[in-house]
Design a protein around this motif. Structure first.
Motif, PDB file in Angstrom:
ATOM      1  N   THR A   1       0.840  -1.201   0.000  1.00 30.50           N
ATOM      2  CA  THR A   1       0.000   0.000   0.000  1.00 30.50           C
ATOM      3  C   THR A   1       0.865   1.237   0.000  1.00 30.50           C
ATOM      4  OG1 THR A   1      -1.659  -1.203   1.272  1.00 30.50           O
ATOM      5  CG2 THR A   1      -1.859   1.193   1.213  1.00 30.50           C
ATOM      6  N   SER A   2       0.613   2.138  -0.869  1.00 29.39           N
ATOM      7  CA  SER A   2       1.391   3.370  -0.920  1.00 29.39           C
ATOM      8  C   SER A   2       1.028   4.245   0.263  1.00 29.39           C
ATOM      9  CB  SER A   2       1.116   4.141  -2.225  1.00 29.39           C
ATOM     10  OG  SER A   2       1.466   3.353  -3.322  1.00 29.39           O
ATOM     11  N   PRO A   3       1.998   4.538   1.112  1.00 28.85           N
ATOM     12  CA  PRO A   3       1.687   5.340   2.298  1.00 28.85           C
ATOM     13  C   PRO A   3       1.354   6.771   1.934  1.00 28.85           C
ATOM     14  CG  PRO A   3       4.057   4.998   2.099  1.00 28.85           C
ATOM     15  CD  PRO A   3       3.426   4.221   1.020  1.00 28.85           C
ATOM     16  N   THR A   4       0.419   7.328   2.679  1.00 27.33           N
ATOM     17  CA  THR A   4       0.076   8.731   2.518  1.00 27.33           C
ATOM     18  C   THR A   4       0.807   9.542   3.547  1.00 27.33           C
ATOM     19  OG1 THR A   4      -2.116   8.079   1.776  1.00 27.33           O
ATOM     20  CG2 THR A   4      -1.848  10.365   2.461  1.00 27.33           C
ATOM     21  N   LYS A   5       1.335  10.670   3.159  1.00 28.71           N
ATOM     22  CA  LYS A   5       2.071  11.516   4.111  1.00 28.71           C
ATOM     23  C   LYS A   5       1.075  12.178   5.059  1.00 28.71           C
ATOM     24  CE  LYS A   5       5.556  15.130   4.384  1.00 28.71           C
ATOM     25  NZ  LYS A   5       6.460  14.330   5.191  1.00 28.71           N
ATOM     26  N   HIS A   6       1.272  11.964   6.346  1.00 29.14           N
ATOM     27  CA  HIS A   6       0.372  12.508   7.346  1.00 29.14           C
ATOM     28  C   HIS A   6       1.086  13.551   8.182  1.00 29.14           C
ATOM     29  CE1 HIS A   6      -2.869   9.461   6.825  1.00 29.14           C
ATOM     30  NE2 HIS A   6      -1.865   8.695   6.465  1.00 29.14           N
ATOM     31  N   LYS A   7       0.280  14.444   8.737  1.00 28.08           N
ATOM     32  CA  LYS A   7       0.844  15.405   9.667  1.00 28.08           C
ATOM     33  C   LYS A   7       1.220  14.674  10.956  1.00 28.08           C
ATOM     34  CE  LYS A   7      -1.853  19.363   7.985  1.00 28.08           C
ATOM     35  NZ  LYS A   7      -2.853  20.400   8.338  1.00 28.08           N
ATOM     36  N   ARG A   8       2.105  15.286  11.733  1.00 25.46           N
ATOM     37  CA  ARG A   8       2.535  14.690  12.989  1.00 25.46           C
ATOM     38  C   ARG A   8       1.312  14.426  13.875  1.00 25.46           C
ATOM     39  NH1 ARG A   8       7.545  17.265  14.570  1.00 25.46           N
ATOM     40  NH2 ARG A   8       8.487  15.439  13.620  1.00 25.46           N
ATOM     41  N   ASN A   9       1.265  13.225  14.450  1.00 28.35           N
ATOM     42  CA  ASN A   9       0.122  12.793  15.244  1.00 28.35           C
ATOM     43  C   ASN A   9       0.044  13.618  16.532  1.00 28.35           C
ATOM     44  OD1 ASN A   9      -1.392  11.169  17.256  1.00 28.35           O
ATOM     45  ND2 ASN A   9      -1.541   9.727  15.557  1.00 28.35           N
ATOM     46  N   LYS A  10      -0.965  14.480  16.621  1.00 28.37           N
ATOM     47  CA  LYS A  10      -1.071  15.401  17.752  1.00 28.37           C
ATOM     48  C   LYS A  10      -1.425  14.678  19.044  1.00 28.37           C
ATOM     49  CE  LYS A  10      -2.332  19.411  14.922  1.00 28.37           C
ATOM     50  NZ  LYS A  10      -3.380  20.428  14.625  1.00 28.37           N
ATOM     51  N   TYR A  11      -2.206  13.619  18.952  1.00 29.97           N
ATOM     52  CA  TYR A  11      -2.580  12.891  20.157  1.00 29.97           C
ATOM     53  C   TYR A  11      -1.371  12.185  20.750  1.00 29.97           C
ATOM     54  CZ  TYR A  11      -5.097   9.703  23.252  1.00 29.97           C
ATOM     55  OH  TYR A  11      -5.545   9.017  24.339  1.00 29.97           O
ATOM     56  N   ALA A  12      -0.597  11.490  19.899  1.00 29.26           N
ATOM     57  CA  ALA A  12       0.624  10.841  20.371  1.00 29.26           C
ATOM     58  C   ALA A  12       1.587  11.867  20.951  1.00 29.26           C
ATOM     59  CB  ALA A  12       1.291  10.060  19.238  1.00 29.26           C
ATOM     60  N   LEU A  13       1.645  13.034  20.318  1.00 26.29           N
ATOM     61  CA  LEU A  13       2.510  14.109  20.806  1.00 26.29           C
ATOM     62  C   LEU A  13       2.083  14.550  22.212  1.00 26.29           C
ATOM     63  CD1 LEU A  13       4.668  16.348  20.364  1.00 26.29           C
ATOM     64  CD2 LEU A  13       2.868  17.699  19.273  1.00 26.29           C
ATOM     65  N   ALA A  14       0.773  14.758  22.404  1.00 29.03           N
ATOM     66  CA  ALA A  14       0.273  15.268  23.676  1.00 29.03           C
ATOM     67  C   ALA A  14       0.527  14.292  24.821  1.00 29.03           C
ATOM     68  CB  ALA A  14      -1.223  15.570  23.566  1.00 29.03           C
ATOM     69  N   ILE A  15       0.246  13.009  24.605  1.00 27.10           N
ATOM     70  CA  ILE A  15       0.417  12.060  25.708  1.00 27.10           C
ATOM     71  C   ILE A  15       1.899  11.773  25.963  1.00 27.10           C
ATOM     72  CG2 ILE A  15      -1.851  11.032  25.427  1.00 27.10           C
ATOM     73  CD1 ILE A  15      -0.627   8.725  23.930  1.00 27.10           C
ATOM     74  N   SER A  16       2.736  11.860  24.936  1.00 29.41           N
ATOM     75  CA  SER A  16       4.174  11.694  25.146  1.00 29.41           C
ATOM     76  C   SER A  16       4.739  12.850  25.959  1.00 29.41           C
ATOM     77  CB  SER A  16       4.909  11.587  23.807  1.00 29.41           C
ATOM     78  OG  SER A  16       4.530  10.437  23.097  1.00 29.41           O
TER      79      SER A  16
END
Length: 526
Positions: A29-44
């Motif tokens: 599957t061709s990956p789609t470029k996504h913005k940085r995951n804000k939820y993962a950022l917040a909990i980290s």
């Protein structure tokens, strides 16, 4: 509930030698470029903020010792013990943190760490004598050990591969921020009466732990821990929110299930996980009968933590007022202001590493950092030696050299060795060995730091302060050689793929080339 057996294609550690079916399908599957995951950022960010507690304690004690010594009339040896033993005490915290996090979960372990540190800060703030102060240091040290082990592990387990280095470098970011807060606290309370000032400096550290414990309760549990408990549906929900795409969430879940000894096609909400995946036999596999792969990982994980501290960086941070006094800066306020500059330098340059670690890779930053640190330590040692040799003359240029190179030391350390030790060790251990492996890394880190801090004053009295930093320069050179020869690049790889890079020790480059060749063959076949 059904007990599932380990799939036949998995090795002894539960990590497969061949790609999973999910990986074969999703790799097409061709990956789609996504913005940085804000939820993962917040909990980290929330998880990593526990590291502020260690940073604050480190920074505040460097200046507080000036006033503690005057108030309690203690010796330099007692100061060494006071400063360094918190790292020795933290060994106990880090030693049990792995088992605690496997038992109650990563999230509640962070809450527990904050509560312990709160108690330690209160005890230190109300200390009436040296013995009482050491009790507070002991309690705070246990909390430090817990926080140091669990924060990078949690961040690594919730982060998508695209920004895992960015997110797992946050603990070091907050350690540096805490150091700066400690330095500012020194300067802010230094004008208060002697008996009150240093106690406020130490006691104020209890305040952030309250907010951290409350904030962490809003975080989800680690998906890897949930899988180890057999809670697949809950793990899937967390992965859906912390992955860059639904495809990646499925891929991560498949890899975690396989590493935990569960069949890939297992779709139940709650399952029974093989006991071996929940921690039994971990210490045997780590220490008594490790495979070549695990042995290489253990050497790399412990070695990077040992050299991070053996290079003497904590001596620069914790004893910077003494270094500046030796360099000719006598006034307390001037020494504390210069020390604040050290904190600013650390905090600024750690941000550089945070944004580059997933772009340029771990090795580039690590080798650049270590080489720059060695050169800076050499410059600091040279300046201090000249000032010591020409004690009857005021060498202004040498004073400037000492200040500049001390700032360069913490700057170079912060762009690589500081954050990458935590990033690297949190991502190289296999899932089943990760909590205990990371706790061993923290133990090596804190023990080495404790030895450096508890011997630094005695060391520089024996071989001069310049000689001490020449010794640290030599250690930094050896560290560069170790990093270059034994540590493969892990940038952008899935946590369960990284293990394949280890086991060949000094020949890891040929292993990496072979893995690339196989991947190209698989891509062309599909």
């Amino acid at each position: 509930m059904t007990t599932h057996q380990k799939p036949a294609d998995a090795d002894a550690d539960g990590v497969p030698g061949e790609p999973t079916e999910a990986r074969r399908l999703l790799s097409t599957t061709s990956p789609t470029k996504h913005k940085r995951n804000k939820y993962a950022l917040a909990i980290s960010v929330l998880a990593s903020m526990t590291s502020v507690l260690l940073g604050y304690d480190t920074g505040v004690m460097s200046g507080a010792t000036i006033y503690i010594k005057r108030d309690l009339k203690i010796s330099d040896v007692q100061i060494e013990i006071l400063v360094g033993t918190i790292n020795i005490y933290s060994l106990l915290g880090s030693a049990v943190a792995g088992r605690t996090s496997d038992w109650i979960g990563r999230r509640y372990t962070i809450v527990f760490a904050s509560a312990i540190f709160f108690a330690g800060a209160i005890l230190m703030g109300f200390a009436a004598n040296y013995a009482f102060l050491m009790v507070g240091r002991f309690v705070a040290g246990i909390g430090v050990g817990y926080a140091l082990m669990i924060a990078p592990v949690y961040a690594a387990e919730v982060a998508p591969a695209s920004c895992r280095g960015f997110l797992t470098s946050f603990p070091e970011v907050f350690i540096n921020f805490g150091v700066l807060l400690g330095y500012v606290s020194n300067y802010a309370f230094a004008k208060l009466p002697l008996k009150l000032g240093w106690r406020l400096m130490l006691g104020v550290g209890a305040v952030p732990s309250i907010f951290l414990a409350i904030g962490v309760l809003a975080m989800p549990e680690s998906p890897r821990w949930l899988v180890l408990q057999g809670r697949l549906r809950d793990a899937q929900k967390v992965l859906d929110r912390t992955s860059d795409s639904p495809q990646e969430a499925q891929l991560r879940l498949a890899d975690i299930k396989q590493a935990a000894g569960l069949p890939e096609n297992c779709g139940d909400d709650v399952v029974s996980v093989p006991k071996r995946s929940r921690g039994e036999g971990v210490w045997k596999d780590l220490l008594l009968r490790p495979t070549p792969t695990v042995r290489h990982i253990l050497i790399a994980g412990l070695g990077i933590h040992f050299f991070q501290q053996a290079s003497g960086i904590d001596a620069v941070v914790m004893y910077s007022p003494r270094i500046y006094e030796k360099a000719g800066i006598r006034n307390d306020s001037d020494k504390l202001l210069a020390t604040i500059a050290v904190g600013v330098s650390k905090t600024m340059f750690i941000l550089v590493a945070t944004f580059l670690v997933d772009k340029v890779g771990r090795r580039v930053l690590l080798l650049t950092s270590c080489g720059g640190l060695a050169a800076s330590l050499f410059g600091l040692a040279t300046g201090l030696t000249l000032i010591d040799h020409y004690d009857d003359q005021k060498l202004t240029w040498a004073v400037v050299l000492c200040v500049a190179t001390s700032l360069a030391c913490v700057a170079f350390f912060s762009i690589g060795m500081g954050p990458i030790a935590w990033v690297y060790s949190s991502e190289i251990f296999p899932l089943r060995l990760r909590a205990q492996g990371c706790s061993m890394g923290v133990a090596a880190n804190r023990f080495t730091s404790g030895v450096v801090l508890m011997t630094f004053i005695s060391l520089y009295k024996a071989i001069t302060i310049g000689g001490a930093f020449f010794l640290f320069t030599g250690v930094a050179v050896i560290a560069w050689i170790f990093f270059y020869t034994l540590l493969p690049e892990t940038q952008g790889r899935n946590l369960e793929e990284i293990e394949a890079l280890f086991g060949s020790f000094f020949r890891w480059r040929s292993t990496m080339r072979e893995l690339k060749r196989k991947k190209l063959e698989q891509d062309s076949a599909t």
